[in-house]
Enzyme design. Structure first.
Site, PDB file in Angstrom:
ATOM      1  N   ASP A 196       0.822  -1.216   0.000  1.00 36.39           N
ATOM      2  CA  ASP A 196       0.000   0.000   0.000  1.00 36.39           C
ATOM      3  C   ASP A 196       0.854   1.264   0.000  1.00 36.39           C
ATOM      4  O   ASP A 196       0.378   2.345   0.353  1.00 36.39           O
ATOM      5  CB  ASP A 196      -0.912   0.020   1.237  1.00 36.39           C
ATOM      6  CG  ASP A 196      -2.070  -0.957   1.120  1.00 36.39           C
ATOM      7  OD1 ASP A 196      -2.280  -1.481   0.019  1.00 36.39           O
ATOM      8  OD2 ASP A 196      -2.753  -1.195   2.135  1.00 36.39           O
TER       9      ASP A 196
ATOM     10  N   ASP B 218       5.260  -9.344   8.916  1.00 38.07           N
ATOM     11  CA  ASP B 218       5.462  -7.916   8.696  1.00 38.07           C
ATOM     12  C   ASP B 218       6.799  -7.684   8.003  1.00 38.07           C
ATOM     13  O   ASP B 218       7.637  -8.593   7.893  1.00 38.07           O
ATOM     14  CB  ASP B 218       5.402  -7.162  10.018  1.00 38.07           C
ATOM     15  CG  ASP B 218       3.972  -7.001  10.528  1.00 38.07           C
ATOM     16  OD1 ASP B 218       3.040  -7.316   9.759  1.00 38.07           O
ATOM     17  OD2 ASP B 218       3.790  -6.574  11.680  1.00 38.07           O
TER      18      ASP B 218
ATOM     19  N   ASP C 124       9.585  -6.318   8.739  1.00 32.39           N
ATOM     20  CA  ASP C 124      10.859  -6.474   9.444  1.00 32.39           C
ATOM     21  C   ASP C 124      11.139  -7.916   9.850  1.00 32.39           C
ATOM     22  O   ASP C 124      12.158  -8.181  10.508  1.00 32.39           O
ATOM     23  CB  ASP C 124      10.880  -5.596  10.688  1.00 32.39           C
ATOM     24  CG  ASP C 124       9.723  -5.889  11.631  1.00 32.39           C
ATOM     25  OD1 ASP C 124       8.601  -6.018  11.137  1.00 32.39           O
ATOM     26  OD2 ASP C 124       9.950  -5.974  12.858  1.00 32.39           O
TER      27      ASP C 124
ATOM     28  N   ASP D  80      -5.492  -8.266  14.889  1.00 36.96           N
ATOM     29  CA  ASP D  80      -5.037  -9.595  15.295  1.00 36.96           C
ATOM     30  C   ASP D  80      -5.756 -10.071  16.559  1.00 36.96           C
ATOM     31  O   ASP D  80      -6.244 -11.199  16.630  1.00 36.96           O
ATOM     32  CB  ASP D  80      -3.525  -9.585  15.512  1.00 36.96           C
ATOM     33  CG  ASP D  80      -3.054  -8.372  16.309  1.00 36.96           C
ATOM     34  OD1 ASP D  80      -3.900  -7.595  16.800  1.00 36.96           O
ATOM     35  OD2 ASP D  80      -1.830  -8.196  16.444  1.00 36.96           O
TER      36      ASP D  80
END
Length: 617
Positions: free
Chosen positions: A132, A188, A190, A296
């Site tokens: 995005d 994610d 990282d 989540d």
């Protein structure tokens, strides 16, 4: 008038004097303080409960719940069929790897590289980069994919016209595009999943031993395993003091809290990344929802309400990066606190309406959901302590008697984190030394999280503010330098500068003072709060001295926390610390041929950490 300065009584028709009003206010604040102490006691007792439960499990008390004395059941040493990439006749479940990113081009290359190294049949795995981004990340991704083509797995670069739903919306859109995926792993930007991540997580969805768990024995689960959550490991644990303290805190969450919840059959939650979901469970629970910032936690509770089970696996590691700066940490905590309290309002009523949950399990769910509520209580306790200082010689004897309870509360988190450290085969004594700093960091963040809780109580959804990622890994040679309001990430020399949001209208001196007092300058109200508390305390000490150690404890911790955060910010602004970084945002890196050996991050951080831990199994 008594010798203490309080009125002896007020007769009929007699006007109510200032002393009577003062006395009423005094008792009101005392009652408020007592109520706050009760809440603090409950939270402190929860930490003690988790610590004691962990040691009982270590001592073998799991025999009371599990016939095999081991739950979650350990997977096979290897899933050998998963390594037979050339045999396409075997029916493997299709796995979708979802990688939601937003303006994180600096680490997308590393993320994709690690996912392309996963051990799984080529025909049964698809990687989705849910991008995005509004910067040049899409161009960098295209360049990288062109350089590594053809790739081992099919890689879909998914772009949306807008960020509707933020992360939840991106995950939902990705599922729509791959309707035949059986399992969905989420990482994610990282994260650096190990090649055998799927080989050690997927077996839990097929292992019949999960029916020995309290979920089944107490009729809490009827539909199988919905999600397997791995333990987070940290690539930049030793980067600076900020990351080290966070690592100690998160170790306690995963190794103690998540572990105990899984073993005792309490509701637990997916941590947003580093785990695998069963698609059927997501759809049965209603899919990803954007009405909270903790998508989540929201989905985890909805799935468990529907009869699905969550499993936490301590021996499977998911390496990732901890926010290395105070500003990044505050943004992350603000989003987590706001989203968590939105889930409290959304699910707390449903928790207490669950007929298959015992009263104790409902209480555990409540404490779990409302974890960030403790920050609001601590902030109110600080304010009431300042007020109580002014009349501690009048009616605050009761509050003074509550000091032992406050000490008990304060030792609760220490007990849990100490338990976590003792569970490691090699005890890192430096972690014990960080306990006071961990308390100060938590207390210093209380006001920031209080604002988030208050906002979450009146507002659904909200903007998903990304936590800055720098691709830091302990033990190599690049650096991140904080100077003023910008973060400079280098690899031996200046490579890129990512300016932080600033306001040109503010005076430079005020900006710097706000940065230091408020720890980032993000919230002007935090600066005002600090100044008001300081003024009330100093004025009272000058006029009346100190008489109540219980109240003094809260305010002393408050000021110590502020000083500690100021020191951390000063350290970030003035120091350069060398650590690993690969900055693919620089065109020189993005366009250069990629050497597989240099681009690949070693597995040593995760594997070395795993060797230091003892396990329940």
């Amino acid at each position: 008038m008594t010798s203490a300065g309080t009125p002896s009584g007020v007769g009929m028709g007699e006007s109510v004097g200032p002393s009577t009003i003062w006395l009423v206010l005094a008792w009101t604040f005392d009652i408020v303080f007592v109520i706050q102490t009760v809440f603090l006691f409950l939270y402190g007792a929860q930490y003690w409960f988790m610590s004691i439960s962990f040691w009982f499990l270590k001592a073998g008390s799991e025999e009371r719940c599990y016939s095999d004395q081991s739950y979650p059941p350990a997977p096979p040493e290897r899933l050998e069929p998963y390594l037979q990439f050339s045999d396409e006749e075997i029916q493997y479940p299709k796995v979708l790897i979802q990688l939601p990113v937003f303006n994180e081009g600096a680490i997308c290359e590393r993320l994709l590289s690690k996912c392309l190294e996963l051990e799984y049949p080529t025909h049964a795995l698809v990687i989705q980069l849910l991008d995005d981004s509004t910067d040049n990340t899409p161009e960098l991704v295209k360049q990288f994919l062109a350089l590594v083509a053809p790739t081992k797995f099919r890689v879909e670069h998914v772009r949306r016209e807008n960020r509707v739903g933020y992360k939840a919306g991106a995950l939902r859109e990705g599922m729509r595009l791959e309707p035949d995926a059986d399992f969905i792993a989420i990482f994610d930007a990282d994260f650096m999943p190990e090649p055998d991540f799927l080989a050690y997580t997927l077996p839990y969805f097929y292992n019949d031993k999960h029916q020995e768990s309290p979920y089944y024995k107490d009729k809490l689960c009827s539909k199988g395993v919905a999600c397997v959550q791995a333990r987070w490991d940290f690539t930049n644990r030793y980067y600076n003091l900020m990351t080290y303290i966070q690592a100690v805190a998160l170790d306690g969450h995963f190794m103690i809290e998540q572990r105990v919840r899984t073993h005792l059959g309490y509701y637990m939650h997916f941590n947003g990344t580093g785990g695998v979901w069963r698609r059927e469970a997501i759809e049965d629970a209603g899919g990803w929802s954007q009405d909270t910032l903790a998508e989540d936690l929201d989905l985890s509770f909805r799935a468990q309400f529907r009869g699905w089970q969550m499993v936490y696996v301590n021996d499977v590691l998911a390496p990732n990066e901890i926010p290395p700066t105070v500003s990044a940490f505050k943004k992350q905590q603000y989003r987590w606190a706001k989203g968590s309290f939105q889930c409290v309002l959304k699910h707390l009523g449903n928790v207490w309406r669950q007929g298959n949950l015992s009263l104790w399990r409902k209480y555990q769910c409540t404490i779990h959901l409302a974890g960030y509520f403790i920050n609001l209580i601590m902030t109110l306790a600080t304010l009431t302590s300042c007020v109580l200082f002014w009349y501690s010689d009048r009616v605050s004897t009761l509050v003074g008697n509550l000091t032992p309870i406050l000490i008990f509360v304060g030792l609760g988190p220490t007990a849990m984190y100490f338990t976590c450290i003792l569970s490691k085969k090699i005890i890192p004594w430096m972690e014990i030394a960080t306990f006071p700093l961990l308390v100060l960091l938590g207390y210093g963040m209380a006001y920031n999280d209080t604002l988030a809780v208050l906002e979450g109580s009146v507002k659904k959804g909200g903007e998903f503010v990304r936590t800055e990622k720098y691709g830091l890994v302990d033990g190599s040679g690049a650096s991140i330098t904080m100077s003023g309001s910008s973060a400079r990430v280098t690899n031996g020399s200046a490579k890129s500068v990512t300016p932080a949001p600033t306001s040109k209208a503010r005076n430079a001196l005020v900006t710097k003072f706000s940065d230091y007092m408020g720890a980032t300058g993000t919230f002007k109200s935090e600066l005002v709060f600090s100044v008001v508390v300081a003024a009330l305390l100093c004025l009272h000490i000058v006029l009346n001295g100190v008489s109540d150690p219980g109240q003094l404890m809260w305010v002393s911790i408050f000021f110590s926390a502020r000083i500690f955060l100021v020191a951390l910010v000063w350290h970030e602004r003035r120091q350069t610390i060398s650590h690993s970084f690969r900055n693919s945002m620089d065109p020189a890196f993005a366009l250069a041929p990629h050497d597989a050996a240099s681009a690949r991050i070693t597995r040593s951080p995760s594997q070395a950490a795993l060797a230091n831990y003892d396990h329940l199994e």
